[in-house]
Enzyme design. Structure first.
Site, PDB file in Angstrom:
ATOM      1  CG  ASP A  29       1.914  -1.835  -1.158  1.00 55.29           C
ATOM      2  OD1 ASP A  29       2.403  -2.454  -2.132  1.00 55.29           O
ATOM      3  OD2 ASP A  29       1.572  -2.410  -0.113  1.00 55.29           O
TER       4      ASP A  29
HETATM    5  C1  BGC Z   1       2.611  -5.627  -1.314  1.00 63.71           C
HETATM    6  C2  BGC Z   1       4.033  -5.157  -1.131  1.00 63.71           C
HETATM    7  C3  BGC Z   1       4.891  -5.651  -2.276  1.00 63.71           C
HETATM    8  C4  BGC Z   1       4.302  -5.149  -3.566  1.00 63.71           C
HETATM    9  C5  BGC Z   1       5.073  -5.574  -4.799  1.00 63.71           C
HETATM   10  C6  BGC Z   1       2.070  -5.289  -2.689  1.00 63.71           C
HETATM   11  O1  BGC Z   1       0.846  -5.926  -2.901  1.00 63.71           O
HETATM   12  O2  BGC Z   1       1.781  -5.058  -0.323  1.00 63.71           O
HETATM   13  O3  BGC Z   1       4.533  -5.617   0.100  1.00 63.71           O
HETATM   14  O4  BGC Z   1       6.203  -5.221  -2.113  1.00 63.71           O
HETATM   15  O5  BGC Z   1       2.972  -5.660  -3.701  1.00 63.71           O
HETATM   16  O6  BGC Z   1       4.958  -6.937  -5.004  1.00 63.71           O
END
Ligand code: BGC
Length: 683
Positions: free
Chosen positions: A223
């Site tokens: 993530d």
């Molecule tokens: C989120 C993800 C997301 C990623 C990119 C993170 O903060 O948890 O779900 O895909 O950011 O935006």
């Protein structure tokens, strides 16, 4: 193999372990193609500074996953994903960072609107169709967030402490089934720790369980900014750190030079990136746009119209005539999406409910007054109360926003909004409340005072067209809740507890959602699987046919006894009647959504297999079916069981743990003493 680790230097390979920028994988200055990643899951959210200067490109805003899952419709999930695929193809996006499949453990979780359900079977069935829909069109998916990221509070630091059966049967089950059924190209590793170990370094869950047991052979990415120590992540087989971070290369290089990570370990991750690039190249032919922009919008409307849930109706709906007042607390900025990384900028202008109702044409006179209540009173509320008194009925659009990075502190609406609903209800006996909320709401303060309640969720750009069709009876509502609505937060297994920032103890174990309310006989406001229709249905003729071993076909009939065509979602739950381990009272193992014309009958057929009866045996380290009686419960919701059948599973003794069946106290006594073998020392 087109791209082989052998053809790259160790320095190049280390560079490939993290991204080139926020959204792309490293291309080694053009030596390799880079893979473009963008959010999902509610439509494309591509942040591209060159194209937009800042912000995101416009795209079709689809219903949030919480809404989509209320359709209980595999085909609609597929259509939803195919619609999004078109926007990805047009915008050169290779992998959509979607879908989110975390289990809704507490209604407080700020991202519940981005997740499917409290139930792993429903989640995995619908999410697999979503994955198929995108990948069949050449767009890769990224199933997220693996795993146990079930709330936002301290999501980067807190450890989700869970015992193994709950981990396997509730929290990993959806990932396992999606990996096996739909083969997503990538998986996103979550921020949190599990049982003390950061997921980004959790080799047991990433390698031993996800890859070796479940058979995932794609790429695991982090993530965003989840990686703490990049060499420890790479050793745990986290293939790609996202986004780019300048510190990562020197840390990894030093770790390699000092022998803390081997070239073989680096190669394993890099090869997974190469495989992803190759798989995407092999899927290129499928990347053809198939819906016009108008058709994409129509798909968004169709999906919303089959997902919105009618929760209460004392007969006021559908509204066929009269003077109707439309009001609400955020009339001019309806919540069609939640906050955070899933927020889509809608390309098609969202018409208001009034405009959409006028298109339907059968309501005599519409007037709208926005109450614009937020933290302060506005004088307009008195105008609303006045107008409510004069009108034949009132539609209240009530928004309560939620978003990523923040959990809710309460599941009630703000006190002023509750008061507003009650005041309107005092002045008009036909009030329909339409909720634009991401997850379960405690309605105790006002539900008895209103005539109808519709849950719209965050339903995307098609919501008002869909809602207008439901309000006026052009279509019968057919969504059902994919999560339980408790009476209050105190009735949930976790209550207000979100952990202490270090540890969140999943002490309720397997009893999540309806499993908890069933086990402890707790009343709920609306049960899992619940939703009303304008039609009435009668269930009959349950017939359970044995195929082989643990395979059964469950057949039953549903008659639409009303004079309107409508869709009904039927649900099959399985109950293990007498088990030697703790089990939920019943678990969802099949469902079907059928269009049933007025007065007609359909026969529904649902297949059960080994996974419908098994539990995870910790000592055996596998799923296990224990011989004995099982009940097959067919319902229109988890609480409204219409038909009950029973079967006895009788697998060969060789597939069973040794068990003794004792009937009386005498027998227990006899068995106990009879089975003890005394071995006496010889003289
Ligand atoms: C989120 C993800 C997301 C990623 C990119 C993170 O903060 O948890 O779900 O895909 O950011 O935006």
């Amino acid at each position: 193999m087109k791209y082989d680790v052998k053809n790259f230097t160790i320095e190049e390979k280390i560079k490939l372990l993290s991204g080139k920028n926020n959204w792309e994988t490293n291309d080694l200055d053009g030596k390799l193609p880079s893979v473009f990643l963008a959010d999902g899951p509610h439509g494309l959210r591509k942040t591209n500074d060159e194209q937009t200067k800042c912000g995101t490109v416009p795209a079709t805003a689809m219903p949030s996953l919480a809404v989509l899952s209320s359709s209980w419709d595999r085909e609609l999930c597929y259509l939803n994903a195919q619609t999004i695929a078109d926007d990805c193809i047009e915008n050169n996006v290779d992998v959509l960072l979607a879908p989110g499949v975390n289990i809704k453990r507490s209604p407080l979780c700020g991202r519940n609107f981005e997740y499917f359900s409290e139930d792993p079977y429903l989640t995995s069935e619908l999410a697999s169709s979503y994955v198929d829909g995108l990948q069949d069109r050449g767009v890769g998916t990224c199933v997220k967030h693996y795993c146990l990221n079930n709330k936002e509070y301290e999501r980067i630091y807190q450890s989700s402490e869970v015992e193994e059966r709950a981990l396997r049967e509730i929290y990993l089950k959806s990932f396992e089934r999606i990996v096996k059924k739909a083969k997503p190209l990538t998986i996103m590793c979550s921020y949190n720790k599990v049982n003390g170990v950061p997921m980004t370094e959790n080799k047991w869950l990433l390698k031993d369980v996800l890859r070796d047991e479940f058979g995932f052979d794609g790429l695991i990415m982090s993530d965003w900014c989840a990686v703490k120590n990049p060499y420890k992540s790479a050793k745990a087989t986290l293939d790609l750190e996202m986004p780019a971070r300048s510190l990562s290369y020197p840390i990894l290089k030093e770790a390699y030079d000092r022998g803390l990570i081997t070239e073989e370990e680096i190669d394993f991750c890099v090869q997974n990136l190469f495989n992803l690039i190759e798989r995407l190249e092999n899927m290129k032919e499928k990347r053809k746009v198939s819906f016009s922009i108008k058709e994409r919008h129509e798909n968004a409307v169709k999906i919303a119209s089959e997902s919105i849930v009618l929760l209460k109706n004392d007969g006021v709906l559908p509204i066929k005539s009269g003077n109707v007042l439309i009001s609400g607390n955020k009339l001019n900025e309806p919540a069609i999406g939640g906050g955070g990384s899933s927020n889509v900028k809608p390309r098609t202008k969202v018409l208001s409910l009034q405009e959409e109702l006028e298109k339907q044409g059968n309501i005599a006179k519409l007037s709208t007054v926005s109450a614009s209540i937020s933290e302060t009173w506005s004088k307009q509320v008195y105008v609303v109360y006045d107008k409510a008194y004069e009108s034949d009925s009132v539609i209240l659009l009530i928004t309560s926003k939620m978003g990523e990075d923040q959990d809710r502190q309460s599941i009630k609406l703000a006190p002023m909004i509750e008061d507003f609903i009650n005041q309107v209800a005092k002045n008009n006996k036909k009030v329909t409340v339409c909720l634009f909320t991401g997850s379960a709401v405690d309605m105790s303060a006002w539900i008895d005072n209103v005539s109808a309640v519709i849950w719209c969720g965050f339903a995307g750009e098609g919501v008002f067209s869909a809602l207008a069709q439901i309000l006026t009876g052009k279509i019968s509502p057919s969504g059902k809740l994919s999560e339980s609505y408790p009476l209050s937060i105190d009735d949930t297994p976790t209550g207000l507890n979100l952990g202490d920032a270090f540890v969140d103890n999943y002490s309720e174990g397997l009893m999540v959602g309806y499993r908890y309310y069933d086990k402890y006989n707790k009343n709920v406001l609306f049960p899992f699987g619940y939703g009303l229709s304008y039609a009435n249905f009668e269930y009959s003729d349950l017939n359970i046919e044995k195929q082989t071993g643990t395979d059964y076909i469950v057949k039953f009939k549903i008659k639409n006894t009303s004079d309107i065509d409508a869709k009904e979602i039927s649900q099959v739950y399985v109950k293990d009647v007498c088990s030697s381990v703790i089990r939920p009272e019943k678990e969802l193992k099949g469902f079907s959504k059928n269009l049933i014309k007025a007065g007609e009958t359909v026969e529904v057929s649902i297949l059960l297999d080994k996974s419908s009866f098994s539990y995870y045996s910790v000592p055996l380290k596998s799923d296990y079916v224990e011989n004995g009686w099982f009940e097959i419960l067919v319902g229109s919701s988890s609480k409204d069981i219409k038909l009950v059948g029973k079967i006895k599973i009788n697998l060969p003794e060789t597939e069973q743990i040794s068990t003794e069946y004792v009937k009386t106290v005498d027998e227990i006594y006899d068995n106990y003493w009879g089975n003890i073998v005394f071995s006496m020392p010889e003289d």
